[in-house]
Motif scaffolding. Structure first.
Motif, PDB file in Angstrom:
ATOM      1  N   PRO B 345      -5.336  40.643 -29.437  1.00  9.01           N
ATOM      2  CA  PRO B 345      -5.991  41.820 -29.362  1.00  9.01           C
ATOM      3  C   PRO B 345      -4.906  42.773 -28.345  1.00  9.01           C
ATOM      4  O   PRO B 345      -4.592  43.849 -28.475  1.00  9.01           O
ATOM      5  CB  PRO B 345      -6.873  41.959 -28.282  1.00  9.01           C
ATOM      6  CG  PRO B 345      -7.231  40.356 -28.443  1.00  9.01           C
ATOM      7  CD  PRO B 345      -6.030  39.274 -29.470  1.00  9.01           C
ATOM      8  N   THR B 395      -0.268  48.757 -29.878  1.00  4.28           N
ATOM      9  CA  THR B 395      -1.785  46.881 -29.516  1.00  4.28           C
ATOM     10  C   THR B 395      -2.455  47.082 -31.042  1.00  4.28           C
ATOM     11  O   THR B 395      -3.426  48.063 -30.842  1.00  4.28           O
ATOM     12  CB  THR B 395      -2.372  46.915 -28.103  1.00  4.28           C
ATOM     13  OG1 THR B 395      -3.317  47.894 -28.177  1.00  4.28           O
ATOM     14  CG2 THR B 395      -1.374  46.767 -27.162  1.00  4.28           C
ATOM     15  N   ARG B 397      -5.587  45.686 -31.006  1.00  5.89           N
ATOM     16  CA  ARG B 397      -6.845  45.993 -30.177  1.00  5.89           C
ATOM     17  C   ARG B 397      -6.874  47.829 -30.192  1.00  5.89           C
ATOM     18  O   ARG B 397      -8.370  48.544 -30.433  1.00  5.89           O
ATOM     19  CB  ARG B 397      -6.767  45.926 -28.928  1.00  5.89           C
ATOM     20  CG  ARG B 397      -8.690  46.505 -28.102  1.00  5.89           C
ATOM     21  CD  ARG B 397      -8.320  45.219 -26.588  1.00  5.89           C
ATOM     22  NE  ARG B 397      -7.257  45.689 -25.974  1.00  5.89           N
ATOM     23  CZ  ARG B 397      -7.465  46.627 -24.954  1.00  5.89           C
ATOM     24  NH1 ARG B 397      -8.541  46.485 -24.277  1.00  5.89           N
ATOM     25  NH2 ARG B 397      -6.531  46.752 -23.856  1.00  5.89           N
ATOM     26  N   SER B 398      -6.167  48.633 -30.219  1.00  9.72           N
ATOM     27  CA  SER B 398      -5.984  50.056 -30.347  1.00  9.72           C
ATOM     28  C   SER B 398      -6.227  50.661 -31.675  1.00  9.72           C
ATOM     29  O   SER B 398      -6.930  51.168 -31.699  1.00  9.72           O
ATOM     30  CB  SER B 398      -5.144  50.852 -29.948  1.00  9.72           C
ATOM     31  OG  SER B 398      -3.742  50.561 -30.443  1.00  9.72           O
TER      32      SER B 398
END
Lengths: 360, 525
Positions: B345, B395, B397-398
């Protein structure tokens, strides 16, 4: 109401600013503490952080900075790999002691033969000793799933007992008139880890610490090993999916940190300390944990943090002798530094919002 | 429509950076089954949380039964007659059904007193459930019944159900629908959240479609074509996957009595799985999650080591080979969990591209990483699969779920696999991204790659696969041609009745015999 909001990406700015802010907060809260002890906080802070560098006796303290900083950096670099991968070697102090014992043992075995081979052999023996001591928790973890934090920490006390036994028994200086402690290696030219340039504090340990910083930087930024270490720490399942063998990674990280801690111990015993004594270890192995985190587990950060921590050691010593500050106050200051760093770290990953509580 | 039970007037809720609901207004009649449709992130969850008292709207109002309704917390909502069954169950595994039900009540009676009531209600609504059983031993469908009965005991006027069928087999879905229709006939309104259009057409009276927080349409799902609703939901014209008839290729992947113990305490052991996959075909493996899907993928990807001869890649045994050796040989996998397994992530897309691409894309030279090459590879994936992100330095996660899924599936596809195994490739992904991913899998098969798709979504499997197998409790059924397979037959396969075509082969039939019958089915006419 204060609301913490997770950032989509960790803030780059805060990850650099956090250590600086942590140092400032430590100075402020430390100052309050010193004021409560009845000292002038400004004087104490100046004594600890500035006097070692800029006072009239700075010529004496500056080399000390390298001597105290080198083992911290060397150990912290080793620890940083494991810490990044989520492998918690807390027993660097023990590995440091065993490294010193093994290295010193080789040196003492060769006494009084003068050959250039002795010192390199001692370095190898020191690294080997630390490696073996770190392999114990490593192998136990891989084979039996034991907790490496507990095992490595407990082995510190075993190592301390071994150190005392050695200083009083097999390694005791036969010409020491019964005093505990080994021969002084600093007075045995082939085994001595002397200053490379007089008056600078620069010894082989400093050189190795700098080399370790460079190698660690390359490994983390450019090499598959460093990438796997970071991956294993951030997402263990993803690491397995990427082909990382978790057991092997544990052994490598434990071994690496042990070997570097062992080397640090050898450089200390053959140079600044000179001899194996009962109280040879002064907690570098534990302080290095703070250094590793204060330096954000980044090699360059660790170099800077090692310098700062060495500063508090020296400055703390001055404050102790000149201002009569208790030794515990200095330890407290070092602990506070880690505490504030971890606290301020929240800002790297979260955004703080001051939101008014809404009325439904 | 009959009289209005709940009316929403201009509900707006904004979170920092995103407006989850913008001026949402619609109403639900007494006894109506009302569907709430929308992609992930369309604002469905926020809306139902508002009704259930978990979220306070920034503006707008609700009227329940003619009175202003502004629940301060879920307790207040429950007292007003609103009940909700969440997608993720909140049950204690170690306790009995009755104890779990009592724990959720505002004024709890004793578990013993409730047992009779549970039996009565479960019988009344055709949801058989024994109040004394331990929840840990129940199937997902039975657990859902516990949640539903917990709600029904409060005698709700409005029952909210969030994606209730995602964990059910087709037979269990039928039972659930019967119950819901009965409830509706008795005057209980149901707000049914789903993105499965077939179900909505079968069950619901009205559908409200949300897109980007706004109501974009209301329709009668029985009168509207599913495609039209899907396009309303997505806002663009959908491309349905194109299936070409492909020539039969050589056997690329063969599993021979693949057997492995459960890797963790709550894992599933794999029991004698046989499967043959040829180049150019898509084999769909259906089954409810937790029946060995993760373990099967781990055994194929190399994360779990098995006997060498159990996994054959183009006739070469690779059962013991490590992860990257299998990748180098052309066996690529896409695990179910995007964050934390398929992708790290907090790492950038470049780093995530490197994660599995290092072997086949030559992204390392003697262990030294070639960052520029990795960045280019990430950029290639982003461009080829229309991943919406500012760039490869962001990233994982974004990214939204759909975009990250396109990235991780794309990462494997771009490596030119010989065999690709994907687990839940469109789980939690919006309709447009799901269609793109399915199309990419079919295109890959057209190029002669052997593709295995493991999924809980039967519609998806029917859409992409040439052959279908069911995975239940670590056993894989023999495969059957997907075309012409009825829902009932699939249900039987998922229920564990494996030997549909060969009923003479009992459970005692030898492995050889079963393998023989299996091989017969694998060889296409």
């Amino acid at each position: 109401m204060i609301v913490l909001e997770k950032r989509p990406q960790p803030s780059r700015g805060w990850s650099y600013a956090a250590p600086v802010l942590a140092v400032v907060l430590t100075m402020v809260v430390g100052g309050i503490l010193f004021a409560a002890l009845g000292k002038n906080p400004v004087t104490v802070i100046r004594t600890i952080f500035l006097d070692p560098l800029f006072s009239e006796f700075a010529w004496f303290y500056r080399p000390q900075l390298l001597i105290k900083g080198a083992p911290l950096v060397l150990i912290a670099i080793g620890l940083s790999f494991g810490f990044r991968a989520g492998i918690w070697n807390i027993g660097a102090e023990g590995q440091y002691i065993i490294g010193a014992l093994c290295g010193a043992g080789v040196g003492l075995a060769f006494y009084p033969m003068e050959t250039r081979l002795v010192f390199p052999l001692m370095i190898l023996a020191g690294a080997f000793g630390g490696w073996v001591w770190a392999m114990i928790p490593g192998v136990l973890k891989v084979k039996f799933g034991t907790n490496e934090i507990l095992v490595s920490l407990m082995l510190v006390y075993v190592a301390e007992s071994l150190l005392a036994a050695m200083a009083l028994g097999p390694m005791k200086n036969p010409e020491g008139m019964g005093f505990p402690g080994s021969r002084n290696l600093a007075q045995y030219p082939s085994a001595a880890n002397l200053e490379l340039f007089a008056g600078t504090g620069m010894h082989w340990g400093v050189v190795f610490a700098l080399i370790a910083v460079i190698f660690a930087y390359i490994a983390l930024a450019k090499h598959t090993f460093g990438f796997h270490v970071r991956l294993a720490g951030q997402a263990p399942r993803a690491a397995r999916f990427a082909g990382v063998n978790p057991g092997r990674l544990i052994l490598i990280c434990m071994g690496l940190s042990g070997a570097l801690a062992g080397m640090a111990g050898l450089f200390e015993v053959a140079g600044p300390a000179g001899q194996v004594t009962i109280d040879f270890n002064v907690g570098y192995g534990f302080t290095a944990i703070i250094v590793a985190f204060l330096g954000r587990l980044h090699p360059v950060g660790i170099l800077l943090a090692g310098g700062l921590m060495a500063l508090t050691y020296i400055g703390g010593g001055i404050a102790q002798s000149n201002l009569g500050l208790p030794a515990a106050a200095i330890s407290l200051l070092q602990g506070m530094l880690l505490f504030f760093l971890l606290a301020v770290d929240v800002l790297t990953h979260y955004r703080v919002r001051f939101a008014a509580r809404k009325v439904a | 429509m009959t009289e209005t039970l709940l009316a929403l007037e201009g509900l707006t809720k904004a979170y920092p950076g995103v407006v989850a609901n913008r001026n949402v207004s619609f109403s639900i009649g007494r006894g109506e089954i009302h569907a709430l449709l929308g992609e992930n992130g369309a604002g469905k969850s926020t809306l139902v949380k508002t009704i259930y008292g978990l979220v306070k709207p920034d503006s707008g109002s609700m009227i329940l039964n003619g009175a202003t309704f502004a629940p301060a917390d879920p307790g207040a909502a429950r007292r007003a007659g609103v009940a909700m069954v969440f997608q993720h169950f909140s049950l204690f595994d170690a306790m009995t059904v009755a104890e779990n039900i009592v724990l959720g009540m505002d004024i709890p009676p004793s578990p013993r007193a409730i047992a009779g009531e549970v039996k009565r209600v479960s019988h009344l609504y055709g949801l058989p459930l024994d109040p004394d059983r331990i929840v840990g031993d129940l199937s997902a469908g039975e657990r859902q019944r516990v949640e539903i009965i917990r709600c029904l005991l409060q005698d709700p006027k409005l029952l909210i159900m969030d994606e209730p069928t995602s964990v059910l087999t087709p037979q269990e879905v039928d039972i659930l629908f019967t119950t819901l229709r009965k409830l509706s006939a008795e005057g209980t309104a149901i707000l049914y959240i789903s993105h499965k259009l077939g179900e909505i057409a079968a069950l619901c009276d009205t559908a409200t479609v949300l897109r980007q927080g706004q109501v974009v349409g209301t329709c009668d799902p029985r009168q509207t074509a599913p495609r039209e609703m899907a396009e309303l939901m997505v806002g663009t014209v959908l491309q349905s996957p194109v299936r070409a008839t492909r020539p039969e290729g050589p056997i690329l992947l063969a599993l021979r009595s693949l057997t492995a113990p459960a890797p963790q305490q709550f894992g599933t052991a794999l029991k004698g799985i046989d499967l043959i996959v040829r180049g150019g075909e898509v084999v769909g493996i259906g089954g409810v999650a937790g029946n060995g899907q993760d373990e099967l993928v781990a055994a194929l990807s190399g994360e779990m080591s098995v006997d060498d001869g159990m996994v054959l890649l183009a006739d070469v045994p690779v059962g013991r080979a490590p992860v990257n050796a299998r990748r180098a040989a052309g066996l690529l996998c896409g695990p179910e969990e995007r964050l934390g397994h398929a992708a790290a992530p907090d790492m950038t897309l470049t780093e995530n591209a490197l994660m599995t691409g290092v072997a086949r894309k030559e992204l390392a030279n003697h262990g030294f990483l070639r960052w520029p090459a990795a960045r280019d590879f990430a950029k290639e994936i982003i461009a080829a699969f229309d991943v919406r992100t500012p760039g490869p330095e962001n990233t994982a996660r974004s990214l939204s779920g759909g975009n990250l899924q396109k990235f991780v599936i794309g990462r494997e596809i771009m490596q030119d696999p010989k065999v690709l195994v994907v687990n839940q490739p469109t789980w939690g992904v919006d309709a447009a991204a799901a269609a793109a991913i399915r199309q990419a899998l079919l295109t890959l098969a057209d190029q002669g790659v052997a593709v295995v798709v493991i999924s809980q979504d039967l519609d998806e499997l029917m859409e992409v696969s040439d052959r279908f197998c069911a995975l239940t409790d670590g056993r894989l059924s023999p495969s059957r041609p997907a075309r012409g397979l009825t829902v009932d037959e699939i249900g039987m396969m998922l229920g564990g009745a494996h030997d549909l075509e060969a009923p003479h082969l009992g459970a005692s039939g030898s492995t050889d015999e079963r393998l023989a019958s299996h091989m017969k089915q694998d060889t296409r006419p």
